[in-house]
Design a protein around this motif. Structure first.
Motif, PDB file in Angstrom:
ATOM      1  N   GLU A  34      -4.487  10.069   1.703  1.00  0.00           N
ATOM      2  CA  GLU A  34      -5.353   8.873   1.716  1.00  0.00           C
ATOM      3  C   GLU A  34      -4.500   7.601   1.775  1.00  0.00           C
ATOM      4  O   GLU A  34      -4.816   6.655   2.491  1.00  0.00           O
ATOM      5  N   ARG A  35      -3.410   7.605   0.998  1.00  0.00           N
ATOM      6  CA  ARG A  35      -2.584   6.383   0.983  1.00  0.00           C
ATOM      7  C   ARG A  35      -1.852   6.201   2.315  1.00  0.00           C
ATOM      8  O   ARG A  35      -1.662   5.083   2.772  1.00  0.00           O
ATOM      9  N   ASP A  36      -1.442   7.313   2.925  1.00  0.00           N
ATOM     10  CA  ASP A  36      -0.827   7.201   4.260  1.00  0.00           C
ATOM     11  C   ASP A  36      -1.813   6.583   5.249  1.00  0.00           C
ATOM     12  O   ASP A  36      -1.431   5.802   6.123  1.00  0.00           O
ATOM     13  N   TYR A  74      -9.105   3.252   2.246  1.00  0.00           N
ATOM     14  CA  TYR A  74      -8.575   4.350   1.446  1.00  0.00           C
ATOM     15  C   TYR A  74      -7.920   3.868   0.151  1.00  0.00           C
ATOM     16  O   TYR A  74      -7.753   4.629  -0.780  1.00  0.00           O
ATOM     17  N   LEU A  75      -7.543   2.590   0.115  1.00  0.00           N
ATOM     18  CA  LEU A  75      -6.925   2.071  -1.111  1.00  0.00           C
ATOM     19  C   LEU A  75      -7.928   1.970  -2.244  1.00  0.00           C
ATOM     20  O   LEU A  75      -7.571   1.865  -3.407  1.00  0.00           O
ATOM     21  N   PRO A  82       0.816  -1.224   0.000  1.00  0.00           N
ATOM     22  CA  PRO A  82       0.000   0.000   0.000  1.00  0.00           C
ATOM     23  C   PRO A  82       0.846   1.270   0.000  1.00  0.00           C
ATOM     24  O   PRO A  82       0.325   2.360  -0.217  1.00  0.00           O
ATOM     25  N   SER A  83       2.150   1.149   0.248  1.00  0.00           N
ATOM     26  CA  SER A  83       2.971   2.356   0.359  1.00  0.00           C
ATOM     27  C   SER A  83       3.566   2.777  -0.984  1.00  0.00           C
ATOM     28  O   SER A  83       4.516   3.540  -1.030  1.00  0.00           O
ATOM     29  N   ALA A 123      -4.053   4.426   4.455  1.00  0.00           N
ATOM     30  CA  ALA A 123      -4.103   2.994   4.125  1.00  0.00           C
ATOM     31  C   ALA A 123      -2.900   2.273   4.708  1.00  0.00           C
ATOM     32  O   ALA A 123      -3.020   1.175   5.268  1.00  0.00           O
ATOM     33  N   ASN A 174      -6.551   7.226  -7.576  1.00  0.00           N
ATOM     34  CA  ASN A 174      -5.193   6.780  -7.841  1.00  0.00           C
ATOM     35  C   ASN A 174      -4.774   6.817  -9.300  1.00  0.00           C
ATOM     36  O   ASN A 174      -3.744   7.393  -9.642  1.00  0.00           O
ATOM     37  N   VAL A 231      -4.289  12.534  -2.386  1.00  0.00           N
ATOM     38  CA  VAL A 231      -3.983  11.118  -2.682  1.00  0.00           C
ATOM     39  C   VAL A 231      -2.916  10.606  -1.704  1.00  0.00           C
ATOM     40  O   VAL A 231      -3.015   9.500  -1.175  1.00  0.00           O
TER      41      VAL A 231
END
Ligand SMILES: Cc1cc2nc3c(=O)[nH]c(=O)nc-3n(C[C@H](O)[C@H](O)[C@H](O)COP(=O)(O)OP(=O)(O)OC[C@H]3O[C@@H](n4cnc5c(N)ncnc54)[C@H](O)[C@@H]3O)c2cc1C
Length: 402
Positions: A320-322, A331-332, A253-254, A324, A337, A317
């Motif tokens: 949101e990914r942080d 959030y993924l 996810p990172s 996740a 994306n 974005v």
């Protein structure tokens, strides 16, 4: 959503701005104008940036890095790219792939590869997926057909894998000490289920670098051909599972990939706005500065508006990914994306074109920096596939619509 930055984020942003102003920007146009694509690169810039942590900032603290979150990576990338989008990109390749090692490799692999990466200021990373026969077909229809996608073959012989084939356009390909290589391990199924990821050190027997590609933009950035002729990779360098190449990357996810390209575009937009502003203050007609002309003001305000829209989009974005990464997997599912990349391509091309218009006919001669930004912006057209990627973005929007 919170858009105020903490002290650590602001400190990294400031450090990156200073490095960009003092080291990257003064070298940018000079490096860009060197004719031989293999000579535009400068190890001194990498060494200096490395000493400040710009090569290793995404490696988790546990493994000796700085463990920066994605919002901070965006802030740093924007500043480095304001100086030069191909120098920032050389560093950020290392963020993505060192993070991937940390996320999906075994502890034994991390010991063997992350430790020397941290210790050596000239240790760069890359990943090879694209091949001369095609690139988009790794992710666009007919991606499910066994005949689509990469052909570079890996076959097991005892405790080794033998790789044969070619990759092309691989970033840092001729200067990286370690490359992730995705290879076909089952030609009878789709690229998604028939490929495996390998860690390939530079000195692997049977592996060599071919030509360095001569691009019109991002000239400092090295894109090379990689040639595998019975290259022997130990089984211990296989990442994840056999035929799990897509899964190994997708499960992390990172990932910084599309954010990286968006933040890089944002840095170029910032540079273009700044350059246009200077130009309209300096250039006079009939005793009046160009900035008093309404049509010029309209162009500048459009550049500014697009740049700020891109900034908000990228930070959202990243944020949101942080979330996740911190464990909130919902959030993924964000539809943003895939669209982040195509929006940044549109934006960087519009903004740099407006800057070129504002500079007038001088762009190609007296203002090589304005012309360079346009050439750099064109590169976004082919990164990770062109605007066809929107189809994926829209499919994602549709599948998550309530
Ligand atoms: C600066 C730069 C750095 C890069 N770095 C790397 C790297 O580090 N590692 C790596 O692996 N790759 C890298 N690439 C390669 C990049 O991923 C490819 O350029 C990209 O995947 C597109 O592939 P292609 O150029 O072969 O174009 P093609 O796949 O040949 O596509 C050509 C055209 O056909 C269209 N097309 C193809 N298939 C379809 C379809 N099914 N439906 C509709 N239209 C389609 C495309 O949209 C495009 O317009 C880099 C490229 C650039 C420009």
């Amino acid at each position: 959503m919170e858009f105020t930055f903490n002290k650590e984020q602001l400190a990294w942003q400031k450090k990156a701005r200073e490095f960009s102003n003092e080291i990257i920007r003064p070298a940018s146009v000079e490096r860009d104008l060197i004719a031989d694509p293999a000579k535009t690169f400068d190890w001194e810039i990498i060494r200096k940036g490395s000493q400040l942590g710009f090569r290793t900032l995404a490696v988790p603290k546990k493994w000796g890095g700085h463990g920066l979150d994605l919002v901070t990576q965006v802030l740093v990338m924007v500043e480095l790219a304001r100086g030069d989008a191909s120098i920032s990109k050389t560093f950020s390749q290392c963020w993505k792939w060192s993070q991937l090692i940390a996320a999906v490799c075994t502890d034994e692999q991390k010991e063997r590869f992350l430790k020397p990466f941290i210790a050596d200021e000239t240790y760069l990373l890359g990943l090879g997926a694209n091949e001369p026969s095609g690139g988009s077909d790794n992710r666009m229809p007919p991606e499910d057909a066994p005949t689509a996608g990469m052909r570079l073959k890996a076959e097991r012989q005892g405790d080794e894998w033998i790789l044969n084939g070619e990759k092309c356009f691989i970033a840092n390909g001729n200067i990286a000490k370690l490359l992730f290589i995705r290879a076909r391990t089952n030609p009878a199924v789709s690229v998604r289920s028939g490929t495996t990821l390998f860690l390939v050190p530079r000195d692997t027997p049977g592996f060599r670098v071919g030509r360095v590609f001569n691009k019109n933009g991002w000239r400092f950035y090295q894109n090379a051909e990689l040639i595998f002729e019975n290259a022997r990779i130990p089984h211990s360098n296989l990442v994840g599972k056999v035929n799990g190449g897509a899964e190994a990357r997708g499960g992390d996810p990172s990932q910084f990939s599309d954010l990286e390209l968006g933040a890089n575009a944002l840095g170029v937009c910032d540079a273009a706005v700044e350059m246009a502003m200077q130009r309209i203050k300096q250039r006079h007609y009939g005793g009046h500065p160009l900035l008093e002309q309404q049509t010029i003001q309209l162009k500048l305000s459009r550049m500014h508006m697009l740049t700020e829209a891109l900034r908000s989009f990228m930070l959202r974005v990243a944020w949101e990914r942080d979330q996740a990464v911190a464990g909130n997997a919902d959030y993924l599912k964000s539809a943003n994306n895939m669209l982040a990349l195509t929006f940044s391509a549109d934006t960087v091309q519009s903004v740099t074109n407006l800057n070129m218009e504002i500079h007038g006919a001088c762009t190609g001669g007296a203002h090589p920096a304005a012309y360079k930004l346009v050439r750099d912006a064109i590169i976004w057209t082919h990164l990770a596939g062109d605007s066809v990627n929107r189809i994926k973005g829209i499919k994602s929007v549709m599948s998550h619509a309530h």
